[in-house]
Design an enzyme around this catalytic site. Structure first.
Site, short mmCIF file in Angstrom:
data_model
loop_
_atom_site.label_atom_id
_atom_site.label_comp_id
_atom_site.label_asym_id
_atom_site.label_seq_id
_atom_site.Cartn_x
_atom_site.Cartn_y
_atom_site.Cartn_z
N HIS A 57 13.20 -3.59 -28.31
CA HIS A 57 13.93 -2.44 -27.78
C HIS A 57 14.81 -2.88 -26.62
O HIS A 57 14.33 -3.20 -25.54
CB HIS A 57 12.96 -1.34 -27.33
N HIS A 59 18.71 -2.08 -24.61
CA HIS A 59 20.04 -1.51 -24.41
C HIS A 59 20.76 -2.56 -23.57
O HIS A 59 20.59 -2.63 -22.35
CB HIS A 59 19.99 -0.19 -23.64
N ARG A 206 15.35 15.28 -28.46
CA ARG A 206 16.29 16.07 -27.66
C ARG A 206 17.71 15.94 -28.20
O ARG A 206 18.51 16.86 -28.14
CB ARG A 206 16.31 15.56 -26.20
N HIS A 228 13.19 6.98 -29.70
CA HIS A 228 12.52 7.16 -28.40
C HIS A 228 11.57 8.35 -28.55
O HIS A 228 12.01 9.45 -28.91
CB HIS A 228 13.53 7.55 -27.31
N GLU A 231 8.59 9.77 -24.02
CA GLU A 231 8.60 8.83 -22.89
C GLU A 231 8.17 9.53 -21.60
O GLU A 231 7.50 8.93 -20.76
CB GLU A 231 10.01 8.24 -22.73
N HIS A 265 8.13 3.75 -26.84
CA HIS A 265 7.40 4.31 -25.70
C HIS A 265 6.08 4.96 -26.15
O HIS A 265 5.02 4.47 -25.81
CB HIS A 265 8.23 5.30 -24.86
N ASP A 316 13.79 -3.07 -23.10
CA ASP A 316 14.45 -1.78 -22.90
C ASP A 316 15.58 -1.81 -21.88
O ASP A 316 16.68 -2.23 -22.19
CB ASP A 316 13.37 -0.73 -22.53
#
Ligand SMILES: [Zn+2]
Length: 437
Positions: A57, A59, A206, A228, A231, A265, A316
């Site tokens: 994971h 970014h 979300r 995700h 978390e 997560h 992450d």
């Protein structure tokens, strides 16, 4: 064919061998054999050799935030504002430069494959680029040039919160609808090939409305799918308010759970959530150094594994890039929460960071030193001040070592030059170009 001789090698749980010849033909291991001494034509790997890590994971652009989001007291909002500020500046060239430097750092730490959770799709004004996949392709090229295999997990992000439209920099993330996302990703999937997997991701419950979850999950049916999940407690509360069910239950109801899925997560789960994830054979990807940086909490890793969910690991937000620390943090965090030692064996954590991780990214023939597997060899100096006298076993790798003790790396069959100052300078330049202070 290149022949390596490992003084000591880890072949899997309970299998440490002294004296191993590893023949590498091109990118894969073509033969292994016991040998008590190094033949004259072999490259000698002194110390303990383990398979390359999978960083499941990432970014990549969050690397620019390191050391910056802790300013003042470093709340969650300090972090998010700084992240959005960097996200608002990037273009395909600076995105490539930053990812390339970050991936070079990863390679130096023994990571040989990355799962890149990529959601920065559009131009700065929110319009699509002429080639709508130019940002994703920049990441694939950055990984290839850095010597990493990549699973580009192209991420669907449509909403800023339950029923909330995107605004500001979030307009760079959205494809308007799941159909818009899948149309774009189908073109990107043509980029997959040796060492490149194009997979899918749901940013979160979300960011993708309930009615569109199945479209994302069905778009690339043979590729990895990541999300995700839970978390922070606030996400669970908002999901229950909006839909009347937990995020895990929502994903189950929409047919998203299954062996392709990695739940990233998986921190705040109910007992039924744990059963649902395990029964469906989902992986769970823990990112302990980020989860502690963001004050997320400690997830139920052991209970998930017992329920059937294999553990994988990721760095992450790149608060640090150190898979040794990710491995040991799983056990050490559980100790603090449970006041009990010994929930995880070092062998299990090393398997999470290697074989489990590569499999979850779609590289099923990676993460083991075995014939037919990708030739990823990471050798640890066990005579360094930090590791000397520690027994040179898996406990040394998991509970003592850091990337600084990595003394030799072969990634996808290629020897890696350990140019630490050069990679430092690259990072300095790439980050300096996209931050304001
Ligand atoms: Zn993430």
């Amino acid at each position: 064919v290149t022949t390596y001789w490992c003084e000591r090698a880890w072949l899997g749980p309970g299998q440490i061998v002294d004296g191993l010849l590893v023949e590498v033909a091109d990118s894969h291991i073509s033969a292994i054999d016991a040998a008590s001494a190094a033949p004259a034509d072999a490259i000698r790997l002194a110390g303990l050799t383990i398979p390359g890590f999978a960083n499941c994971h990432s970014h990549a652009f969050h690397r620019a935030l390191r050391g910056r989001t802790q300013r003042e007291r470093g709340t969650f909002w300090t972090w998010r504002e700084t992240m959005y500020d960097v996200a608002s500046r990037l273009d395909p060239d600076s995105y490539y430069d930053l990812a390339y430097a970050t991936y070079r750092e990863m390679v130096l730490t023994g990571i040989t494959a990355v799962g890149e959770f990529h959601y920065l799709h559009n131009d700065r004004d929110g319009a699509r680029y002429d080639d709508p996949n130019v940002m994703g392709i920049a990441l694939i090229e950055a990984a290839r040039d850095a010597g990493l295999r990549i699973a580009l997990l192209d991420t669907c992000y449509l909403s800023a919160g339950f029923g909330a439209p995107v605004e500001g920099v979030q307009r760079r993330f959205t494809d308007g609808s799941a159909e818009g996302w899948s149309g774009r990703v189908e073109a990107l999937a043509k980029e997959s090939g040796a060492g490149v997997v194009v997979g899918a991701a749901i940013h979160s419950v979300r960011a993708v409305p309930r009615e569109q979850l199945a479209t994302v999950a069905g778009a690339l049916p043979d590729a990895p799918l990541h999300v995700h999940l839970s978390e922070q407690q606030a996400e669970n509360d908002a999901c229950v308010d909006h839909y009347g069910v937990t995020p895990t239950r929502l994903l189950r109801d929409r047919g998203v759970l299954g062996p392709r899925l990695s739940a990233v997560h998986a921190t705040h789960l109910t007992d039924p959530d744990i059963v649902d994830l395990g029964t469906a054979g989902c992986q769970v990807c823990f990112c302990p150094t980020t989860e502690r940086d963001l004050a997320d909490g400690v997830g139920p890793a052991r209970r998930l594994e017992t329920a059937g969910s294999a553990l994988t690991l990721g760095s992450d937000s790149h608060a640090m890039i150190d898979m040794f620390e990710e491995m040991r943090a799983v056990e050490l965090d559980e100790r603090l929460v449970s006041q009990r030692r010994g929930t995880w064996h070092a062998d299990e954590l090393l398997t999470a960071a290697t074989a489990n991780g590569h499999r979850s990214l779609g590289f099923v023939d990676a993460g083991r030193i075995a014939v037919g597997y990708w030739a990823d060899l990471v050798t640890l100096d066990v005579t360094a001040p930090r590791t000397a006298g520690s027994g040179a076993g898996t406990e040394t790798a998991v509970f003592a070592a850091t990337p600084a003790e990595v003394s030799h790396i072969v990634a996808s069959g290629h020897p890696v030059v350990l140019d630490r100052p050069g990679v430092g300078a690259l990072l300095d330049r790439a980050i300096g170009a996209v931050v304001t202070s």
